[in-house]
Design an enzyme around this catalytic site. Sequence first.
Site, short mmCIF file in Angstrom:
data_model
loop_
_atom_site.label_atom_id
_atom_site.label_comp_id
_atom_site.label_asym_id
_atom_site.label_seq_id
_atom_site.Cartn_x
_atom_site.Cartn_y
_atom_site.Cartn_z
N GLU A 103 29.39 44.88 42.32
CA GLU A 103 29.99 44.79 40.99
C GLU A 103 30.17 46.21 40.50
O GLU A 103 29.33 47.07 40.75
CB GLU A 103 29.08 44.03 40.02
CG GLU A 103 29.02 42.55 40.28
CD GLU A 103 27.59 42.05 40.33
OE1 GLU A 103 26.66 42.83 40.08
OE2 GLU A 103 27.41 40.87 40.65
N TYR A 115 36.33 52.12 46.40
CA TYR A 115 36.14 50.80 47.00
C TYR A 115 37.47 50.27 47.55
O TYR A 115 37.50 49.69 48.63
CB TYR A 115 35.53 49.82 46.00
CG TYR A 115 34.18 50.27 45.46
CD1 TYR A 115 33.26 50.93 46.26
CD2 TYR A 115 33.83 50.05 44.13
CE1 TYR A 115 32.03 51.35 45.76
CE2 TYR A 115 32.61 50.46 43.63
CZ TYR A 115 31.72 51.11 44.45
OH TYR A 115 30.51 51.53 43.96
#
Length: 147
Positions: A103, A115
Amino acid sequence: MTVISPISDSDFNRLFEIEQQAHLVPWSKGTLLNNQGERYLNLKLSVENQIVAFAICQKVLDEATLFNIAVAPEFQGKGYGKKLLESLIQQLQQQNVLTLWLEVRESNQTARQLYDKLGFNEVTLRKNYYPTPTGERENAVVMALYL
């Protein structure tokens, strides 16, 4: 020279320093200490024998969750977070982990770009997940990397 190795008990004062400097709402030292053990793959990255980054990752069966990754502010933007995450991913693959979850704060564009580069996919949004220093809440973007 950079070295990536498992976190050891003697590292926690430095890890806590990095945590305090790198995060908007940092973990307590107790939380850092509680996220250790045989179900974890926790790594540190050192430059010239100084810890500059760490990752806390829990494994359950064939899935893993990256709970925390932090790079000391003076070492950010030099590729150390990417290097650490790539090493973590490689080690998880060797341990037959199929999915790595994480998260990230919706506002953390730097982390989200990293990411994305590494192949993570946005899965969902958790509304009002993260606390902010002002007492408000911020959404979390849930991401997964299929190994």
